[in-house]
Every structure is written in structure tokens, then in C-alpha cells.
Write a protein that holds these residues in place. Structure first.
Motif, PDB file in Angstrom:
ATOM      1  N   PRO A 325       0.832  -1.212   0.000  1.00 43.33           N
ATOM      2  CA  PRO A 325       0.000   0.000   0.000  1.00 43.33           C
ATOM      3  C   PRO A 325       0.868   1.265   0.000  1.00 43.33           C
ATOM      4  CG  PRO A 325       0.104  -0.926   2.206  1.00 43.33           C
ATOM      5  CD  PRO A 325       0.957  -1.805   1.338  1.00 43.33           C
ATOM      6  N   PHE A 326       1.018   1.882  -1.141  1.00 43.59           N
ATOM      7  CA  PHE A 326       1.786   3.127  -1.225  1.00 43.59           C
ATOM      8  C   PHE A 326       0.955   4.286  -0.685  1.00 43.59           C
ATOM      9  CE2 PHE A 326       3.885   0.484  -4.431  1.00 43.59           C
ATOM     10  CZ  PHE A 326       5.214   0.696  -4.114  1.00 43.59           C
ATOM     11  N   SER A 327       1.601   5.382  -0.364  1.00 49.23           N
ATOM     12  CA  SER A 327       0.915   6.550   0.186  1.00 49.23           C
ATOM     13  C   SER A 327      -0.007   7.167  -0.864  1.00 49.23           C
ATOM     14  CB  SER A 327       1.929   7.584   0.667  1.00 49.23           C
ATOM     15  OG  SER A 327       2.737   8.030  -0.418  1.00 49.23           O
ATOM     16  N   LYS A 328      -1.013   7.899  -0.393  1.00 49.75           N
ATOM     17  CA  LYS A 328      -2.026   8.459  -1.280  1.00 49.75           C
ATOM     18  C   LYS A 328      -1.468   9.519  -2.222  1.00 49.75           C
ATOM     19  CE  LYS A 328      -5.364   6.013   0.450  1.00 49.75           C
ATOM     20  NZ  LYS A 328      -6.020   4.944  -0.346  1.00 49.75           N
ATOM     21  N   ASN A 329      -0.335  10.137  -1.850  1.00 53.21           N
ATOM     22  CA  ASN A 329       0.222  11.175  -2.725  1.00 53.21           C
ATOM     23  C   ASN A 329       1.165  10.608  -3.778  1.00 53.21           C
ATOM     24  OD1 ASN A 329       2.296  10.430  -1.083  1.00 53.21           O
ATOM     25  ND2 ASN A 329       2.742  12.486  -0.280  1.00 53.21           N
ATOM     26  N   THR A 330       1.210   9.282  -3.901  1.00 58.57           N
ATOM     27  CA  THR A 330       2.036   8.662  -4.933  1.00 58.57           C
ATOM     28  C   THR A 330       1.404   8.910  -6.302  1.00 58.57           C
ATOM     29  OG1 THR A 330       2.744   6.940  -3.391  1.00 58.57           O
ATOM     30  CG2 THR A 330       3.049   6.494  -5.733  1.00 58.57           C
ATOM     31  N   GLY A 331       2.249   9.195  -7.287  1.00 53.60           N
ATOM     32  CA  GLY A 331       1.757   9.419  -8.642  1.00 53.60           C
ATOM     33  C   GLY A 331       1.578   8.114  -9.387  1.00 53.60           C
ATOM     34  N   SER A 332       2.387   7.898 -10.396  1.00 57.66           N
ATOM     35  CA  SER A 332       2.321   6.663 -11.179  1.00 57.66           C
ATOM     36  C   SER A 332       3.370   5.678 -10.686  1.00 57.66           C
ATOM     37  CB  SER A 332       2.534   6.970 -12.662  1.00 57.66           C
ATOM     38  OG  SER A 332       3.807   7.577 -12.858  1.00 57.66           O
ATOM     39  N   ALA A 333       3.275   4.448 -11.192  1.00 57.64           N
ATOM     40  CA  ALA A 333       4.217   3.400 -10.815  1.00 57.64           C
ATOM     41  C   ALA A 333       4.547   2.556 -12.037  1.00 57.64           C
ATOM     42  CB  ALA A 333       3.640   2.527  -9.703  1.00 57.64           C
ATOM     43  N   SER A 334       5.811   2.168 -12.123  1.00 58.13           N
ATOM     44  CA  SER A 334       6.278   1.292 -13.190  1.00 58.13           C
ATOM     45  C   SER A 334       6.979   0.103 -12.524  1.00 58.13           C
ATOM     46  CB  SER A 334       7.230   2.030 -14.138  1.00 58.13           C
ATOM     47  OG  SER A 334       7.738   1.146 -15.124  1.00 58.13           O
ATOM     48  N   LEU A 335       6.213  -0.984 -12.349  1.00 55.22           N
ATOM     49  CA  LEU A 335       6.696  -2.139 -11.607  1.00 55.22           C
ATOM     50  C   LEU A 335       6.567  -3.398 -12.458  1.00 55.22           C
ATOM     51  CD1 LEU A 335       4.921  -1.348  -8.202  1.00 55.22           C
ATOM     52  CD2 LEU A 335       7.319  -0.917  -8.779  1.00 55.22           C
ATOM     53  N   THR A 336       7.585  -4.223 -12.427  1.00 57.76           N
ATOM     54  CA  THR A 336       7.582  -5.491 -13.157  1.00 57.76           C
ATOM     55  C   THR A 336       8.105  -6.595 -12.251  1.00 57.76           C
ATOM     56  OG1 THR A 336       9.798  -5.072 -14.047  1.00 57.76           O
ATOM     57  CG2 THR A 336       7.906  -4.374 -15.395  1.00 57.76           C
ATOM     58  N   SER A 381       7.464   7.366   6.074  1.00 56.70           N
ATOM     59  CA  SER A 381       7.824   5.975   6.351  1.00 56.70           C
ATOM     60  C   SER A 381       7.513   5.119   5.129  1.00 56.70           C
ATOM     61  CB  SER A 381       7.075   5.439   7.580  1.00 56.70           C
ATOM     62  OG  SER A 381       5.679   5.483   7.363  1.00 56.70           O
ATOM     63  N   ASN A 382       8.179   3.998   5.060  1.00 58.63           N
ATOM     64  CA  ASN A 382       7.946   3.071   3.958  1.00 58.63           C
ATOM     65  C   ASN A 382       6.635   2.307   4.162  1.00 58.63           C
ATOM     66  OD1 ASN A 382      10.280   3.714   2.560  1.00 58.63           O
ATOM     67  ND2 ASN A 382      11.503   2.163   3.614  1.00 58.63           N
ATOM     68  N   PRO A 383       6.032   1.840   3.080  1.00 62.75           N
ATOM     69  CA  PRO A 383       4.782   1.081   3.219  1.00 62.75           C
ATOM     70  C   PRO A 383       5.008  -0.253   3.923  1.00 62.75           C
ATOM     71  CG  PRO A 383       5.567   1.001   0.955  1.00 62.75           C
ATOM     72  CD  PRO A 383       6.430   2.004   1.661  1.00 62.75           C
ATOM     73  N   VAL A 384       3.963  -0.734   4.580  1.00 62.62           N
ATOM     74  CA  VAL A 384       3.994  -2.022   5.267  1.00 62.62           C
ATOM     75  C   VAL A 384       3.431  -3.079   4.324  1.00 62.62           C
ATOM     76  CG1 VAL A 384       3.180  -3.345   7.253  1.00 62.62           C
ATOM     77  CG2 VAL A 384       3.740  -0.920   7.508  1.00 62.62           C
ATOM     78  N   LEU A 385       4.244  -4.049   3.974  1.00 61.42           N
ATOM     79  CA  LEU A 385       3.839  -5.089   3.047  1.00 61.42           C
ATOM     80  C   LEU A 385       3.061  -6.187   3.771  1.00 61.42           C
ATOM     81  CD1 LEU A 385       6.427  -3.681   1.738  1.00 61.42           C
ATOM     82  CD2 LEU A 385       6.683  -5.805   0.437  1.00 61.42           C
ATOM     83  N   THR A 386       2.124  -6.797   3.074  1.00 60.35           N
ATOM     84  CA  THR A 386       1.413  -7.963   3.587  1.00 60.35           C
ATOM     85  C   THR A 386       1.594  -9.114   2.605  1.00 60.35           C
ATOM     86  OG1 THR A 386      -0.675  -7.328   2.523  1.00 60.35           O
ATOM     87  CG2 THR A 386      -0.299  -6.560   4.771  1.00 60.35           C
ATOM     88  N   ALA A 387       1.787 -10.304   3.140  1.00 62.98           N
ATOM     89  CA  ALA A 387       1.984 -11.501   2.318  1.00 62.98           C
ATOM     90  C   ALA A 387       0.919 -12.523   2.682  1.00 62.98           C
ATOM     91  CB  ALA A 387       3.379 -12.078   2.531  1.00 62.98           C
ATOM     92  N   ASP A 388       0.171 -12.968   1.692  1.00 65.05           N
ATOM     93  CA  ASP A 388      -0.823 -14.018   1.869  1.00 65.05           C
ATOM     94  C   ASP A 388      -0.346 -15.267   1.125  1.00 65.05           C
ATOM     95  OD1 ASP A 388      -2.467 -12.227   3.232  1.00 65.05           O
ATOM     96  OD2 ASP A 388      -3.394 -11.550   1.363  1.00 65.05           O
ATOM     97  N   PHE A 389      -0.535 -16.427   1.736  1.00 66.79           N
ATOM     98  CA  PHE A 389      -0.118 -17.676   1.108  1.00 66.79           C
ATOM     99  C   PHE A 389      -0.903 -18.836   1.704  1.00 66.79           C
ATOM    100  CE2 PHE A 389       2.613 -16.858   4.717  1.00 66.79           C
ATOM    101  CZ  PHE A 389       2.678 -18.080   5.377  1.00 66.79           C
ATOM    102  N   LYS A 390      -0.765 -19.995   1.093  1.00 60.14           N
ATOM    103  CA  LYS A 390      -1.484 -21.185   1.510  1.00 60.14           C
ATOM    104  C   LYS A 390      -0.575 -22.400   1.378  1.00 60.14           C
ATOM    105  CE  LYS A 390      -5.473 -24.090   0.288  1.00 60.14           C
ATOM    106  NZ  LYS A 390      -6.632 -24.230  -0.649  1.00 60.14           N
ATOM    107  N   ILE A 391      -0.588 -23.264   2.406  1.00 58.47           N
ATOM    108  CA  ILE A 391       0.175 -24.510   2.388  1.00 58.47           C
ATOM    109  C   ILE A 391      -0.768 -25.629   2.814  1.00 58.47           C
ATOM    110  CG2 ILE A 391       2.206 -25.748   3.206  1.00 58.47           C
ATOM    111  CD1 ILE A 391       3.435 -23.099   3.998  1.00 58.47           C
ATOM    112  N   THR A 392      -0.964 -26.607   1.956  1.00 56.61           N
ATOM    113  CA  THR A 392      -1.820 -27.735   2.294  1.00 56.61           C
ATOM    114  C   THR A 392      -1.012 -28.817   2.988  1.00 56.61           C
ATOM    115  OG1 THR A 392      -1.460 -28.713   0.106  1.00 56.61           O
ATOM    116  CG2 THR A 392      -3.374 -27.283   0.360  1.00 56.61           C
ATOM    117  N   MET A 393      -1.695 -29.564   3.872  1.00 58.60           N
ATOM    118  CA  MET A 393      -1.090 -30.679   4.612  1.00 58.60           C
ATOM    119  C   MET A 393       0.101 -30.226   5.457  1.00 58.60           C
ATOM    120  SD  MET A 393      -3.081 -33.144   3.882  1.00 58.60           S
ATOM    121  CE  MET A 393      -2.164 -34.498   4.610  1.00 58.60           C
TER     122      MET A 393
END
Length: 418
Positions: A325-336, A381-393
Motif C-alpha cells: 500500500p503506497f501513500s495516497k500522494n504517490t503518482g504513477s508506478a512502473s513495476l515489473t 515511512s515506507n509502506p507495510v507489506l502484507t503476504a498471503d499464502f497457503k500450504i496444504t497438509m
């Protein structure tokens, strides 16, 4: 027995709900049920004012006190379940009832949404009549309700169209409703006797930029599918039951036995049900790592995020999603990214990196730049990242069931892994 019943009745008398409303995301009332006299819908307007003032609907407190009423609500599937009471009452019991109401709707209709409730309008009101009487919980066990009110299907819809509403309600009380095991009907018979235990865990942890775990909590539940004949009496044992910091059981569990021996002894309901919820805290080894490097200057910022596996389990890590989640005043982004897909929402300034199954032979990397409008200072401050994942068994808490005993059938299963 009589004293226990009196105490239980006294507990429920103190819990009274005056009216119950179900609202959609626009604040419109789609279902209303009054148990102790008519209540004007204007009370919902007071609640909706609180929703509109909050930045997110989830930020509204579950319990709100007004000069005349107490408003208690839960939110799920885009709907607000609002209970109104005129006097102080155990709020957690009402919240538990609202969650049970949602579970019953899912059990009957497979999902909960505004359209589904409107399509099954008659069945919804029949359930509300049976689940609460004069503002007090009455019949909340799914197995008993299904015997009393038949779930909707094509045949029932035709019957209601021909014979009118109420044709799906039985005129005979369920067998279990008059016994000391009201959650299980009598005379259950199966050709193949079997029971399945599914252990589901969720990790909620906070990790700093150096990879050190600051806070960690595991919330788990054990779901059961029971297809056993007769009146089975089961016992479930764990290798390490002392890891539980908090537990919540289905009311079929004998709590005194658990407190004394740390053994779960119960007569299960027929079909699907949740046996228990639990919470585990402490330091654990996470199955993956996330290394973010995000820096800003007066013109924009650079982003570099690496995700990889740890040698904790040999199970595949799937459904990996990284949200930035970047800050609201962020303009554009070029991410790959070299693995997966990247989506940047220009309105919410949220970057969603969908990786999917985490590979072991290649490290997923997200990199690129973000821009700031001219004259805009860099974020504090830098954004706080969240990671979602799933592991079966895989149980991250290392919880494992070692045996279960079917006392009345004299059957014992060893090395039972959930």
C-alpha cells in the motif's frame, strides 16, 4: 440436571434482542425481524451514520451505545447484521449468535449475499423464527434446523408455489430436540462409518525489515465431517495440547474432561460442524521470507522486493500474493516482476503482486520505480507489506492428533494426522 437447566435458562433470559436488521452496502434494510415489539427503522439510520463517518466499514466498533439502545453488529459478505437491544446484555453472546446466523445461512444457501437472501426470503424468515424466540436464542443447531425446515431446492420451490409458504416446515419435532444431546438426531445409519478431521490454521505475524519476528499469532480451527451410525462417543488426543493459549469448543465437547486430561471427548453432530477454535502464540519459523528494499527521494522511489522459501517444510507454498500500500500522494508506478503478475491501482495506490505457487529453483523479484507529483515531499515511512499464502497438509503450530477412540464401537485409530 434441573439446576443446570435453570442456570442455563437464567443465562439466556439475560440475553434479549429487541430487533434484528440485515443491511446491504448502501444502508438499505433488506431483512428485519422484531422479537419484542415493533422498532422503527430510524435506528438503522443512526448506525449507518457511524458507517459513513468511518474510513472503512470494518473500523466501526462492533458495539455502539446510544441514549436509548445498544447496537451490536457483525459484517460479512458485504452485509451488516445488526442486533438492537434496549438494555445491557452480554454482547459477546449476541455477536456469537450473529455469526451462527451467518453460518446457518451458508449451510442452507451455500453462500450469503443480498440476492441470495432475497431469493430465499421465506426460508430466511422461517429460520429467524426458529433460531430466536422472544429475543432469546432458541434453536441454533444446524442438524435440528434442517430437520425442521427443509433447505431450499427445486422440489421445495414448486411445493411453496403450489401449497404456499410453510410447506417446507415439518409438523413433528426432531428426535434430538427432547434429549440431552440436542445437536444429534437419533437413528442415524450409514453403510460406511467414517469421520474426517480437517485442521485449518492462519498465521498473523509482524516481521521487521531485518526478518526478525516481532509478534506472531496462530489462529486455527478443526472442522469435522461425521458419517457415523448410532450415537458415537469419541475421544481425540493430541501430542502437544499444552501449546494452546486459548480454546473455544463446540458445545458437544465435555469441557471438564478437557480441563482435567487435555483430551477432547464428545458425541459429534451428524454431518459437518466446527469442533473447536484455538489460538497459539510465540516464536515460530515462517515457511517463507519477504525482503523489501524501498527508498524515496524528492522525485520518487525505487522498489525491490524478493520472496523465497525457507527450509521449514517440503510442502508447496501456493496462492502467494504480496500487497504494497503506497501513500495516497504517490503518482504513477512502473513495476515489473520476473514471476507472476503485477497490478497497480491508481485510485487506492495499492500494488498487488500475484505470484501463485512459489518456485524453489528461482527467486521471485519485483522491481521498478514510483513517481511523486512535483513539490510533494517523500513519505515519512515506507509502506507495510502484507503476504498471503497457503500450504496444504502442513500445520505451522506443529499440532498433531495421535489417536482417536470410538468408545461405543470399540474402534481406535492410531497416528491420525489432521
Amino acid at each position: 440436571w434441573y439446576q443446570r437447566r435453570v442456570r442455563g435458562l437464567f443465562l439466556f433470559i439475560n440475553m434479549t434482542v429487541h430487533s434484528l436488521f440485515i443491511l446491504n452496502t448502501s444502508g438499505d434494510v433488506i431483512i428485519e425481524k422484531h422479537y419484542r415489539g415493533f422498532m422503527n427503522r430510524a435506528i438503522c439510520d443512526q448506525f449507518w451514520e457511524l458507517v459513513m463517518k468511518a474510513e472503512q466499514p470494518s473500523e466501526v466498533l462492533p458495539i455502539t451505545a446510544t441514549p436509548k439502545y445498544y447496537l451490536i453488529h457483525t459484517q460479512t459478505k458485504g452485509l451488516f447484521f445488526l442486533a438492537v437491544t434496549t438494555k445491557e446484555t452480554p454482547a459477546l453472546l449476541i455477536i456469537e449468535f450473529l455469526h451462527r446466523l451467518v453460518d446457518i445461512f451458508v449451510n442452507y444457501f451455500n453462500d450469503v449475499s443480498e440476492d441470495i437472501l432475497k431469493e430465499n426470503f421465506v426460508t430466511v424468515y422461517q429460520l429467524l423464527d426458529e433460531m430466536m424466540d422472544n429475543g432469546m436464542p432458541f434453536t441454533t443447531e444446524p442438524n435440528i434446523l434442517i430437520e425442521m425446515i427443509t433447505p431450499p431446492n427445486l422440489l421445495n420451490q414448486i411445493g411453496q408455489f403450489v401449497m404456499g409458504p410453510g410447506s417446507n416446515i415439518t409438523s413433528v419435532l426432531p428426535d434430538g430436540s427432547l434429549t440431552n444431546v440436542p445437536w444429534r438426531r437419533q437413528g442415524v445409519k450409514y453403510t460406511a462409518n467414517e469421520i474426517f478431521f480437517d485442521l485449518m490454521e492462519e498465521i498473523d505475524t509482524i516481521v521487521d525489515v531485518n526478518g526478525t519476528t516481532i509478534q506472531c499469532e496462530i489462529r486455527g480451527e478443526i472442522l469435522v465431517t461425521c458419517r457415523l451410525s448410532g450415537m458415537p462417543d469419541l475421544t481425540l488426543r493430541f501430542t502437544n495440547p499444552r501449546i494452546f493459549d486459548d480454546v473455544s469448543f463446540h458445545h458437544c465437547v465435555r469441557y471438564n474432561r478437557y480441563e482435567h486430561d487435555r483430551v477432547i471427548s464428545f458425541i459429534p453432530p451428524d454431518g459437518n460442524f466446527k469442533l473447536m477454535d484455538y489460538r497459539v502464540t510465540g516464536q515460530i519459523q515462517l515457511p517463507l521470507y519477504v525482503k523489501p528494499q524501498i527508498t524515496f527521494n524528492d522525485f520518487g522511489g525505487k522498489v525491490n522486493v524478493m520472496v523465497g522459501t525457507k527450509n521449514v517444510t517440503d510442502k508447496a507454498i501456493e496462492n502467494v500474493v504480496i500487497n504494497i500500500p503506497f501513500s495516497k500522494n504517490t503518482g504513477s508506478a512502473s513495476l515489473t516482476a520476473n514471476i507472476g503478475s503485477v497490478h497497480f491501482d491508481e485510485i487506492s495506490k495499492m500494488c498487488k503482486w500475484t505470484i501463485g505457487k512459489l518456485p524453489r529453483d528461482k527467486t521471485p523479484i519485483l522491481e521498478g520505480t514510483v513517481s511523486l507529483p512535483p513539490g510533494t515531499p517523500p513519505p515519512e515511512s515506507n509502506p507495510v507489506l502484507t503476504a498471503d499464502f497457503k500450504i496444504t497438509m502442513f500445520a505451522v503450530s506443529s499440532l498433531k492428533a495421535v489417536s482417536y477412540t470410538h468408545l461405543r464401537a470399540h474402534e481406535t485409530g492410531r497416528n491420525l494426522v489432521c
